[in-house]
Design an enzyme around this catalytic site. Structure first.
Site, PDB file in Angstrom:
ATOM      1  N   TYR A 144       0.850  -1.193   0.000  1.00  0.00           N
ATOM      2  CA  TYR A 144       0.000   0.000   0.000  1.00  0.00           C
ATOM      3  C   TYR A 144       0.880   1.235   0.000  1.00  0.00           C
ATOM      4  O   TYR A 144       1.839   1.317   0.775  1.00  0.00           O
ATOM      5  CB  TYR A 144      -0.882  -0.015   1.253  1.00  0.00           C
ATOM      6  CG  TYR A 144      -1.795   1.180   1.420  1.00  0.00           C
ATOM      7  CD1 TYR A 144      -2.902   1.360   0.594  1.00  0.00           C
ATOM      8  CD2 TYR A 144      -1.561   2.109   2.433  1.00  0.00           C
ATOM      9  CE1 TYR A 144      -3.748   2.451   0.771  1.00  0.00           C
ATOM     10  CE2 TYR A 144      -2.403   3.198   2.614  1.00  0.00           C
ATOM     11  CZ  TYR A 144      -3.501   3.361   1.778  1.00  0.00           C
ATOM     12  OH  TYR A 144      -4.330   4.439   1.963  1.00  0.00           O
ATOM     13  N   ASP A 239       9.344   2.794  -0.173  1.00  0.00           N
ATOM     14  CA  ASP A 239       8.300   3.448   0.613  1.00  0.00           C
ATOM     15  C   ASP A 239       8.565   3.116   2.076  1.00  0.00           C
ATOM     16  O   ASP A 239       8.231   2.023   2.548  1.00  0.00           O
ATOM     17  CB  ASP A 239       6.916   2.958   0.165  1.00  0.00           C
ATOM     18  CG  ASP A 239       5.798   3.644   0.934  1.00  0.00           C
ATOM     19  OD1 ASP A 239       6.068   4.189   2.026  1.00  0.00           O
ATOM     20  OD2 ASP A 239       4.648   3.620   0.458  1.00  0.00           O
ATOM     21  N   LYS A 267       4.537   9.197   8.890  1.00  0.00           N
ATOM     22  CA  LYS A 267       4.391   8.665  10.250  1.00  0.00           C
ATOM     23  C   LYS A 267       5.397   9.279  11.242  1.00  0.00           C
ATOM     24  O   LYS A 267       5.236  10.403  11.665  1.00  0.00           O
ATOM     25  CB  LYS A 267       4.530   7.134  10.244  1.00  0.00           C
ATOM     26  CG  LYS A 267       3.751   6.423   9.138  1.00  0.00           C
ATOM     27  CD  LYS A 267       2.340   6.098   9.495  1.00  0.00           C
ATOM     28  CE  LYS A 267       1.682   5.211   8.458  1.00  0.00           C
ATOM     29  NZ  LYS A 267       0.239   5.144   8.550  1.00  0.00           N
TER      30      LYS A 267
HETATM   31  N1  HOZ Z   1      -2.519   4.476   6.425  1.00  0.00           N
HETATM   32  C1  HOZ Z   1      -2.348   3.381   7.299  1.00  0.00           C
HETATM   33  C2  HOZ Z   1      -1.791   2.270   6.534  1.00  0.00           C
HETATM   34  N2  HOZ Z   1      -1.320   1.236   7.290  1.00  0.00           N
HETATM   35  C3  HOZ Z   1      -3.587   2.975   7.990  1.00  0.00           C
HETATM   36  C4  HOZ Z   1      -4.270   4.080   8.606  1.00  0.00           C
HETATM   37  C5  HOZ Z   1      -5.405   4.573   7.795  1.00  0.00           C
HETATM   38  O1  HOZ Z   1      -5.516   4.209   6.614  1.00  0.00           O
HETATM   39  O2  HOZ Z   1      -6.164   5.303   8.370  1.00  0.00           O
END
Ligand code: HOZ
Length: 425
Positions: A144, A239, A267
């Site tokens: 992702y 990524d 993050k």
């Molecule tokens: N973006 C994060 C992927 N692990 C998860 C949190 C989300 O999508 O809110």
């Protein structure tokens, strides 16, 4: 444990937000519940509006490596806020954090600060295309990279939970240049390079796939990607939105000893505030506007509050490198407890752990790719999630999100967690 106030707030929220949430994974759909509404969090604990206390292993999906509301970080934010929330102009702090990132991750010679991982990845891909003059990219099934149009193909995270890896609303043409390889499968990558000779701008990978649970790279896989992209003049993008500053100060690149051409961060880099970054070799980044012709911009990019939180977080990590040994060891104890749970209950559980990231899959086969991850028994996960929650352990409400261990998790927290996992509490 009761969740009455959360349930009431959820009823209100669904009237004004799709599914009552601002990001799909929060909706608790895949675990057959309604979401907890959070009141506050401190250290390793998170508290919902009903007054329930949980040991938190979501850690806001990764940023909380120091735990919640660490004093020094909060102070840095408060101090910065007094001086103004946003200027839309350069600040000294932007250069300071960029220099820190570069020192930890030397492959990021030049970088841009942005506001989210999605934005970082979208911009990195555009830059790689501008640099190479090619259109096609390779991504991996189950990896992702945020929710930009061209990357919502065989994606992980909540796109996987809701079984719609290809989102509605994305014109077919937007994903025609996105080629999908299989994680940990060298042949699938080789084939795409052979079939698309001199056409692939970038290959993007989560060096540890952490949006289909946690799937480590097989030994040699990342080196193989490094070699094949170099041979083909393709930009290798790591990524590291999740792995950056999580596996080591230098992220997966330090952990595995492999340098990417470009890197995306999110993050932890923002210390809990919305900040992300993309960058890489100078000759590539020199294609970004205003130096080059790849356009990318943002009013809140390099926001002074976010940079203050990010700098303080990175300073703390830098000042105490043993943090990584501690959090990895804590994650190791939880991994052992999960294996013991499997022995005690007779239930098939596979545990993948890389550093302070871990995931339990409810299957009898080792999980090394998307097919393995999606073979996990969803009912078993859902039951395990509910059991953990009712015993004060806050996990992500999805099989495909990692469990994050922070430096605020105390020995007692880890012991309690292991006891709950083993059914001894
Ligand atoms: N973006 C994060 C992927 N692990 C998860 C949190 C989300 O999508 O809110």
């Amino acid at each position: 444990m009761n969740f009455n106030i959360s349930e009431h707030l959820f009823e209100q929220a669904v009237q004004v937000m799709p599914g009552g949430v601002n990001s799909p994974v929060r909706a608790y759909g895949s675990v057959g519940r309604t979401p907890l509404f959070i009141d506050h969090a401190k250290g390793s604990k998170i508290y919902d509006v009903d007054g329930n206390e949980f040991i938190d292993y979501v850690c806001s999906y990764g940023p909380g490596i120091l735990g919640h509301a660490r004093e020094e970080v909060v102070e840095a934010v408060q101090k910065a806020a007094v001086d103004g929330l946003t200027y839309g102009a350069p600040t000294r702090k932007e250069t300071i954090i960029a220099e820190m990132i570069k020192a930890f991750m030397p492959s990021m010679e030049v970088m841009r600060l942005v506001s989210s991982g999605t934005e970082a990845v979208m911009s990195a891909i555009r830059t790689a295309r501008g640099y190479t003059g090619r259109d096609k990219i390779i991504k991996f099934k189950g990896c992702y990279h945020g929710h930009s149009d061209g990357l919502l193909v065989k994606a992980g995270s909540a796109a996987l939970t809701s079984s719609v890896p290809d989102s509605a609303g994305v014109p077919a043409g937007y994903t025609q240049t996105t080629l999908v390889a299989l994680y940990n499968n060298e042949d699938s990558v080789r084939e795409l390079f052979e079939e698309n000779k001199d056409e692939i701008a970038a290959l993007i990978v989560e060096p540890v796939a952490a949006n289909m649970g946690v799937v480590p790279p097989k030994p040699g896989f990342l080196q193989f990607l490094r070699d094949i992209t170099a041979e083909n003049g393709t930009v290798l993008i790591f990524d590291e939105v999740i792995t950056g500053f999580r596996l080591a100060l230098g992220g997966a690149q330090e952990y595995y000893g492999i340098q990417a051409d470009m890197t995306t961060l999110g993050k932890i880099v923002g210390g809990g505030m919305p900040m992300a970054a993309y960058g890489g070799r100078k000759e590539i980044m020199d294609h970004v506007s205003p130096v080059g012709k790849v356009y990318q911009a943002g009013t809140l990019s390099g926001n002074p509050i976010a940079t203050a939180a990010g700098i303080k977080t990175l300073e703390i990590l830098q000042g105490d490198p043993a943090i990584y040994e501690r959090i990895d060891a804590s994650a190791g104890k939880i991994a052992e407890a999960l294996k013991e749970r499997s022995t005690i209950t007779g239930q098939a559980i596979q545990v993948n752990q890389v550093g302070s990231l871990l995931c339990a899959y409810f299957t009898d086969q080792p999980v090394m790719d998307y097919d393995g991850a999606t073979s996990s028994d969803m009912n078993a996960f859902s039951n395990y999630f509910g059991y953990a929650l009712e015993h004060g352990i806050y996990l992500a409400p999805s099989q495909y999100e990692a469990m994050f261990v922070s430096d605020a998790h105390t020995k007692e927290d880890i012991q309690k967690t292991c006891d709950v996992i083993k059914g001894q509490r």
